[in-house]
Design an enzyme around this catalytic site. Structure first.
Site, PDB file in Angstrom:
ATOM      1  N   ARG A   4      -2.124  -2.894   4.550  1.00  0.00           N
ATOM      2  CA  ARG A   4      -1.190  -2.214   3.655  1.00  0.00           C
ATOM      3  C   ARG A   4       0.236  -2.327   4.194  1.00  0.00           C
ATOM      4  O   ARG A   4       1.199  -2.171   3.448  1.00  0.00           O
ATOM      5  CB  ARG A   4      -1.572  -0.746   3.512  1.00  0.00           C
ATOM      6  CG  ARG A   4      -2.944  -0.514   2.903  1.00  0.00           C
ATOM      7  CD  ARG A   4      -3.342   0.963   3.000  1.00  0.00           C
ATOM      8  NE  ARG A   4      -2.487   1.802   2.192  1.00  0.00           N
ATOM      9  CZ  ARG A   4      -2.448   3.135   2.285  1.00  0.00           C
ATOM     10  NH1 ARG A   4      -3.201   3.765   3.192  1.00  0.00           N
ATOM     11  NH2 ARG A   4      -1.657   3.836   1.490  1.00  0.00           N
ATOM     12  N   ASP A  22       2.698  13.109   0.005  1.00  0.00           N
ATOM     13  CA  ASP A  22       1.409  12.442  -0.125  1.00  0.00           C
ATOM     14  C   ASP A  22       0.458  13.480  -0.709  1.00  0.00           C
ATOM     15  O   ASP A  22       0.791  14.672  -0.792  1.00  0.00           O
ATOM     16  CB  ASP A  22       0.929  11.941   1.240  1.00  0.00           C
ATOM     17  CG  ASP A  22      -0.019  10.747   1.132  1.00  0.00           C
ATOM     18  OD1 ASP A  22      -0.549  10.513   0.020  1.00  0.00           O
ATOM     19  OD2 ASP A  22      -0.231  10.049   2.138  1.00  0.00           O
ATOM     20  N   HIS A  65      -6.219  11.251   5.763  1.00  0.00           N
ATOM     21  CA  HIS A  65      -7.093  11.765   4.717  1.00  0.00           C
ATOM     22  C   HIS A  65      -8.167  12.669   5.316  1.00  0.00           C
ATOM     23  O   HIS A  65      -8.695  13.558   4.639  1.00  0.00           O
ATOM     24  CB  HIS A  65      -7.786  10.612   3.976  1.00  0.00           C
ATOM     25  CG  HIS A  65      -6.864   9.783   3.150  1.00  0.00           C
ATOM     26  ND1 HIS A  65      -6.113   8.755   3.678  1.00  0.00           N
ATOM     27  CD2 HIS A  65      -6.570   9.830   1.825  1.00  0.00           C
ATOM     28  CE1 HIS A  65      -5.393   8.197   2.720  1.00  0.00           C
ATOM     29  NE2 HIS A  65      -5.651   8.827   1.589  1.00  0.00           N
TER      30      HIS A  65
END
Length: 603
Positions: free
Chosen positions: A208, A323, A251
């Site tokens: 990414r 986020d 996450h």
């Protein structure tokens, strides 16, 4: 503007070409790339003043001044949905309790995606002030996106873009992408990732990122931003102030970083500063604690990072976006509402609340205004969001009308060129890469063949060489990888292709060895998401590399997996699986194309 006009004309030509199956003649004129220029110029060119909508009182400022605090708070709330569960948000949107929607991944066509967005906006038109929704999308490429997601083309990964180091074509490609996004009703793309991935063990960034070179990351990120924003899509640089050093996925947990200020300012900050200087309209925060700046708060909750550093020191005036607040890095030790409260107080303008009930979110946050959240902070955030909606043309009468615009031919021209330029030969043996060894008819000396017999072997080899391609890959790439065989078949090769499990078992190893047994050349594809290899895949590849064959090891995704196979004598990195990169790889192996890619990381 002349370059943009030429490109737009080309896109329409290519669109007509794509819709005419009887026309097999490619465009005679190659598309001209757009010039990478300052974002201030690009924004002026692409966001001219819009005619006022007669349904909106006089000027947009007049409309904003009529909003209640409840309606202003709603502008800051972004929910996540997809085609399957959108209807449950209908009431909240019609009541004006939502300001934006993140369209999540799903196996849908482009017309289905447009239909979903049109439906969401039709609900927003029934809200008290008829304020349209900001529609956003995570369209990065690689590990975040799959080929079938929402009907958009499969993007090159950022690391693939960086390996090509072609900023001009990257800007043009993302101008084309922006055209497609805009024509289905998307306004914001949460891209690019401008994290400098200097930690090979990073479990969540990897391909990414544009790589480990700060300058390359800054240059490529700015090119991508340039293309998106010239095409009328707001770009968002993420994850501020840098996620490339972590070993923990935010996450799943809350990462903490304790680096020197010198490393922070010389390695991680510059790509964000370059994006800001080039006019990036949005920046997304990281759920990471930077101990040397604010040991008490992750960046999303830190006024020191978002106000002192981002806004005051770096001069960012655009939209600050959290986020997703349902991530463990944000909710660890607290609830989503507490996370949203801290984020708004710290300077976040737009809060991503995932699939949480927006009516409940709105109600609970309203209870905190005046007590834990100041009205001034909500006024400031809501005004920035409202002004952005005006700038992006959301109040235009015809903004939700028109057919889906087909740009796939133009996309393939530029994505194909980038994929070809990105393919990187890391190690090679003469005769194997590019492959010529077994096409010369060079017989084994043990055979002691006569001249006639040698000539017979040569003819057979030239007519009938055999390729065995074995890939350890998820099923979602099963329709992309076989394209690597096409150039070999065109040359008359026999081909056997086996897509093994990502986590192989003994049967996969056995079938791979059977495939390899009488092959002249073996392509062995490894797919790892990050630095840590899948144990069963690593064992299988190690076994197969012991076979006495000409083997080309193909790193399909994260190039960090290359270091785990020092015994591989021929190594290629492609940084992401798609049909274009697969085809380019085959052409390079066969010697039809020259490998030009540069490894964007240190192994």
């Amino acid at each position: 503007m002349k370059r943009l006009s030429l490109l737009l004309a080309l896109l329409f030509t290519l669109s007509a070409y794509a819709k005419n199956p009887g026309n097999n003649t490619p465009p005679t004129q190659k598309p001209k790339a757009i010039k990478v220029q300052s974002q201030s110029e690009a924004i002026k060119e692409n966001f001219p003043p819009k005619a006022a909508n007669p349904e909106i009182p006089n000027e947009p400022q007049t409309l904003f001044d009529t909003l209640t605090m409840q309606e202003k708070l709603a502008q800051t709330i972004v929910i996540a949905t997809d085609i399957d569960n959108a209807d449950k948000y209908k009431d909240a949107i019609q009541k004006g309790l939502v300001g934006g929607v993140l369209i999540q991944w799903g196996n849908y066509s482009l017309p289905q995606t447009k239909k979903l967005i049109d439906k969401l906006q039709s609900w927003a038109k029934k809200s008290p002030h008829k304020i349209p929704l900001l529609i956003s999308i995570d369209y990065e490429g690689g590990t975040v996106y799959t080929p079938v997601t929402l009907g958009f083309p499969y993007l090159p990964t950022n690391m693939m873009l960086a390996a090509s180091q072609n900023t001009e074509d990257t800007a043009t490609l993302f101008y084309i992408v922006a055209t497609e996004l805009k024509n289905v009703g998307v306004h914001i793309n949460f891209a690019p990732v401008v994290d400098v991935n200097i930690n090979p063990a990073n479990p969540i960034i990897g391909v990414r990122s544009f790589g480990s070179d700060t300058k390359v990351v800054g240059d490529m990120g700015s090119a991508l931003i340039d293309g998106l924003q010239k095409g009328g899509i707001m770009a968002v640089a993420k994850h501020f102030p840098g996620h490339g050093e972590t070993v923990i996925d935010s996450h799943l947990d809350l990462p903490r970083l304790n680096m020197t200020k010198e490393e922070f300012y010389t390695t991680h900050v510059p790509p964000f500063k370059q994006a800001i200087d080039n006019g990036v309209m949005g920046i997304m925060t990281a759920h990471i604690v930077y101990d040397f700046i604010d040991p008490q708060n992750p960046a999303t909750f830190s006024p020191k990072i978002l106000n002192d550093l981002l806004k005051d020191e770096l001069g960012f005036k655009g939209l600050v976006i959290s986020d997703s607040l349902d991530m463990a890095g944000a909710t660890k030790g607290s609830s989503l509402i507490e996370a949203a409260t801290k984020a708004l107080n710290a300077g976040v303008d737009m809060i991503l609340t995932s699939k949480r009930d927006p009516k409940l979110t709105h109600k609970q946050l309203m209870q905190k205004i005046g007590a834990e959240i100041s009205e001034d902070r909500i006024n400031e955030a809501a005004k920035k969001i409202f002004d952005l909606k005006v700038k992006l043309g959301l109040f235009d009468e015809d903004v939700y009308h028109g057919d889906v615009f087909d740009t796939i031919k133009a996309f393939d021209i530029y994505a194909g060129k980038i994929a070809e330029e990105a393919v990187t030969v890391v190690r090679s043996q003469p005769g194997v890469l590019p492959y010529t060894k077994n096409l010369t008819g060079e017989a084994s000396p043990q055979l002691q063949l006569t001249q006639e017999a040698t000539k017979s072997v040569e003819i057979k080899k030239k007519d009938n060489p055999k390729l065995c391609s074995v890939f350890f890959s998820p099923s979602r790439f099963a329709d992309q990888l076989p394209i690597i065989n096409a150039p070999f078949l065109e040359k008359g090769w026999e081909v056997e292709h086996y897509n093994a499990h990502l986590r192989p078992k003994e049967i996969d190893i056995r079938r791979a060895k059977e495939c390899m047994s009488n092959a002249d050349l073996v392509i062995l594809g490894s797919l790892q998401w990050a630095d840590k290899p899948i144990p069963s895949q690593k064992r299988a590849i190690e076994q197969l590399l012991k076979e006495d064959k000409d083997i080309i090891f193909l790193s399909l995704m994260s190039p960090y997996d290359i270091k785990f196979y020092p015994q591989a004598k021929n190594v290629i990195a492609i940084y992401g699986v798609n049909k274009l990169s697969a085809h380019a790889t085959a052409e390079i192996i066969l010697g039809n194309k020259e490998a030009k890619g540069k490894l964007p990381i240190k192994l």
